[in-house]
Enzyme design. Structure first.
Site, PDB file in Angstrom:
ATOM      1  CD  GLU A  10     -12.498  16.026  -3.671  1.00 34.65           C
ATOM      2  OE1 GLU A  10     -13.131  16.093  -4.742  1.00 34.65           O
ATOM      3  OE2 GLU A  10     -12.385  16.993  -2.903  1.00 34.65           O
ATOM      4  CG  LEU A  11      -4.266  11.816  -0.073  1.00 36.51           C
ATOM      5  CD1 LEU A  11      -4.160  13.061   0.812  1.00 36.51           C
ATOM      6  CD2 LEU A  11      -3.919  10.575   0.740  1.00 36.51           C
TER       7      LEU A  11
END
Lengths: 558, 558
Positions: free
Chosen positions: B334-335
């Site tokens: 989830e960057l």
């Protein structure tokens, strides 16, 4: 305008320090720090106080001493440190009854006929005086006030304080029936589990324990004169509630302001009677169960039989004697007609008596309700008895709406009193997956999970006319226990079941007329959960602790 | 043909008496009653046995004595009474290592590089002989065999018996990585909670504890040389894992055949570093959080900065030293790129170095993986690091597939090894409602609830080619703890997390080649839950007790 002022105090930025749940109908708060004196006491200014009032005072004093709940903010209240160290000390809380009040035990007040109980109270905590005062016109009102008083305090390095003195509360519930239902038939719960739950219920002013004590799967209730039913139908000889257990539970509840409405679910959900009285039950454990019942095992009382009718009335009479409450439920949900269509005995009886199934049901229900009424009970039923069956019921019957919240209007149209127990808002077991069989894609029938947010939006007056509003007695959250046991009782119930406790205490709207607001409620509900945890209830966290300590920061748009 | 015989025994009508979980790869059972002698002992025929093997034997002996689990049938096994009273007595179980085996501690065997561990064992319980035998070529195999042996026995009035002797098991897992992941960052768990969970894991032969120890919300891990991170980032000074706690947990796990894969999730999910190193974090607690993160609070390491890169590599090096496992995860899920797009510092750095964000990420990840490899660790990452980012990763990187089970094929196409952790099968937190904010209609993002039935159908080889099957190391069920704490840890995990334990022990199909069958599995899983309950785990009931005592009667079509 008092109420309006209260709401500004609540919504205007200070709610984090005020963990009161449910919101009082009128509340005024200040901004002064106040702490309890080391020798703080609760004085009971009541002549010949009943034992359960004295016990309630002791419990309160103990909670106040042992809660040790720190404020749910970053730093856990450390920023109040200098204000608290300088704060005046409150030496006592004095409880009095209004002049002219008759003194009864809390229990006697709690088990009064619904609608005649007095729970109102007035609480004043000064900013600097030596004593706070709590007055009411009943011991039950004093108990409610004590419960509010307990929620005012936080701990900071051993000091028990508030930063919102003075605090003035005038309070009374919007609805008398604020309930929680527990099913002890699908899986068994010990007396200690029930007592622990009653404790937690009392902390959010829940007034009614709806005890769904028996069902098709097991019959744990020992009934004098009918001992064979539990002897054969309980899961084991130790998984029973003896008459002494019942008395213990009823007393424990009553002392905490909770009335116990027991339910003996008839004529459906009665497969278990076939263990002790095989002749009384049609389609007992018939296969496939889905043809004959909503869940396994199938089996329903042969209500058309005079023998079964008389047996049932006798059993209900004995159960009624075990419970001092003025209300008792005979259930009546999910009656399966196919079971009787395929039952030769029932068909023979109907032919013999010249009745159809509905007529026989009406006769049976009149006998059942008659047994209750002879014992001074108001009868309660699930909604199908009113909506799906052509049955003559007593006018004072209380109807529990469960299938859908939409069904309340139809019950009201028949002029019956209503308890809201809708599966679409209040079923705590929904969303935990299907427990029947082996379908990997199946979900619980009432998916999704009912969040506290969803329950909290419930409107007790939706779809009702102005004239029908007086039919609403209140509502309850419910735990059906196909997939629950003492192992998950606390976490599946708390703090969610506090949602309806506030809905039915505070009413259709907030005291100022505004709609209830989950954003405002969340920090208070965190407080409920954390205070419960301090008292040994395994309440779940509603959010990461990071969020609980930063009110508003985990809202969708923040 | 042994395996085929085994399956007939399992599926042919006797499964109720056989609570083994996971199913051994080969199992033969008889129909004789056998009970343990009052002086039954477990003999350890191993020269200089390691302390943790002796301890495992003691634990086993104790469980066998104290489980007191009655058979889950009506009458709780009373119908076996006369057979049991006449049954021959087993005096001992003898443990031996295969000739030529080198003796290591269980822990040393458990923390070996994945793929090199030996867990196989052979267990023979005679119908009438005096001694059962358990052999393996490692102490870890002996532990697995002991665990199986414990599951053979029921209690009947003080007798510890089976009615399926002789029992012959030859067993080895299909996959080495059979995991459970716990997030201790959203809410905190005590060492005792983790140990209790490790115990339960070991009972179903789970081999890998994936410890998601830190995240944006809190940083409870004390790291020598980096103490400021937990000092500022832990929820409180008592909500930390000291190096001694870590050693304690790692040792406790190892003794139970469990390897600990710690995860330091970077470069996203790192808001908490802003408490101790504000300069290291972009978009820290930025608002609205939803623009910058998947959940509040926003905040990600400024990975383009050489200072941050070196700091991170140093921190990972120290963490690597704390954990003896050969595998360690750097997370990577989830960057959020918007965070960096709006971060002047990152933009300035990129401009300065002439890199784009992906190039900088690649450099950062190489430094992170390099730090791990220097410490002898195999690096693990979440799937996005492989699928969404153009990052050069070490060839031996293990990739955890979480977003969807469908993504395993794409990871395999890139020739990385796979651990299945798909949210659509294995996320234990799904279905409990939305915890963010105040939308009464919102459900959890990964609704519905993942039932044990659903998890149990997982196919480790779905969508993979024959050549890719060797890339699968196994899989894990996971608990993200936004709405969990010690209060609901046991009931939300158990017995559900046993599902994947069997999937990855027994393999893509049952030993005989048939598909896994939930109807066959359910009675055994009831056994798991009830045995866990006897040992103090608050496992939930999967059904009403009525169903648990009547295998098959609560299937959809029964």
């Amino acid at each position: 305008m008092r109420q309006h002022i209260a709401l500004i105090a609540l919504l205007g930025g200070i709610p984090v320090a005020l963990g009161i749940w449910p919101i009082p109908r009128s509340l005024e708060t200040g901004t002064s720090a106040l702490k309890l004196a080391p020798d703080f006491t609760i004085e009971l200014n009541v002549h010949n106080p009943p034992a359960d009032l004295s016990a309630a005072v002791s419990r309160s004093a103990n909670y106040i001493k042992t809660d040790k709940l720190e404020q749910l903010v970053v730093g856990r209240g450390a920023s109040n440190s200098s204000a608290v160290s300088r704060a005046p000390q409150l030496k006592s809380l004095t409880l009095s009854l209004e002049p002219g009040s008759t003194v009864h035990s809390i229990m006697d007040e709690a088990i009064k006929e619904i609608g005649t109980r007095s729970e109102e109270y007035k609480l004043d905590v000064p900013a600097s005086g030596e004593s706070a005062t709590l007055t009411a016109n009943s011991t039950l009102g004093l108990l409610r006030g004590l419960t509010t008083f307990e929620q005012l305090w936080y701990d900071l390095s051993g000091d028990t304080y508030t930063i919102q003195a003075p605090i003035s509360v005038i309070d009374t519930p919007a609805y008398p029936f604020r309930g929680f239902m527990l099913d002890t038939a699908r899986n068994f719960f010990n007396v200690s589990d029930i007592k622990r739950t009653l404790d937690a219920m009392s902390w959010v002013k829940i007034s009614q324990f709806h005890w769904h004590v028996v069902d098709s799967q097991s019959f744990p209730l020992q009934i004098p004169g009918f001992m064979e039913v539990s002897q054969k139908g309980a899961y084991s000889s130790s998984m029973v509630y003896t008459p002494e257990d019942v008395q213990d539970i009823v007393q424990y509840a009553g002392e905490r302001g909770i009335d116990v409405m027991v339910e003996i679910d008839i004529p459906g959900h009665t497969s278990v009677f076939s263990e002790s009285h095989p002749d009384f039950v049609a389609c007992a454990e018939a296969s496939p169960w889905a043809t004959f019942a909503s869940e396994p095992p199938a089996g329903q009382l042969r209500f058309a039989s005079a023998t079964v009718k008389n047996f049932t009335a006798g059993l209900l009479t004995e159960v009624a004697k075990m419970f001092p409450s003025s209300i008792m439920s005979t259930g009546g949900d999910e009656l399966n007609t196919e079971c009787y269509a395929q039952d030769p005995e029932t068909q023979a009886t109907l032919k013999e008596t010249g009745q159809d199934l509905q007529q026989a049901l009406s006769v049976f229900m009149q006998a059942a309700q008659g047994a209750l009424q002879t014992q001074g009970k108001t009868p309660a039923v699930w909604e199908e008895m009113v909506l799906d069956n052509n049955v003559t019921l007593s006018n004072d019957t209380v109807v529990l709406v469960w299938i859908s919240s939409m069904d309340a209007a139809a019950v009201a149209a028949k002029n019956f009193r209503i308890v809201h127990a809708p599966s679409d808002y209040f079923y705590l077991d929904c969303g935990a997956g299907e427990w029947v069989g082996d379908d990997p894609e199946a979900n619980s029938w009432c998916d999704p999970f009912k969040t506290w947010q969803k329950s909290y939006t419930f409107d007790p007056l939706a779809n009702l006319t102005e004239a029908q509003t007086s039919l609403v007695l209140g509502g309850e959250q419910l735990l059906w226990t196909e997939q629950s046991s003492p192992a998950n009782l606390d976490p599946i119930v708390w703090p969610r079941a506090a949602s309806s406790a506030e809905v039915f205490w505070t009413g259709a709207t907030l005291p100022g007329g505004e709609p209830r607001n989950g954003t405002e409620a969340l920090p208070r509900l965190h407080d409920v959960a954390f205070r419960m945890a301090q008292r040994g209830i395994r309440a779940i966290p509603l959010q990461p602790l990071w969020c609980a300590l930063r009110p508003g920061k985990c809202n969708v748009d923040s």
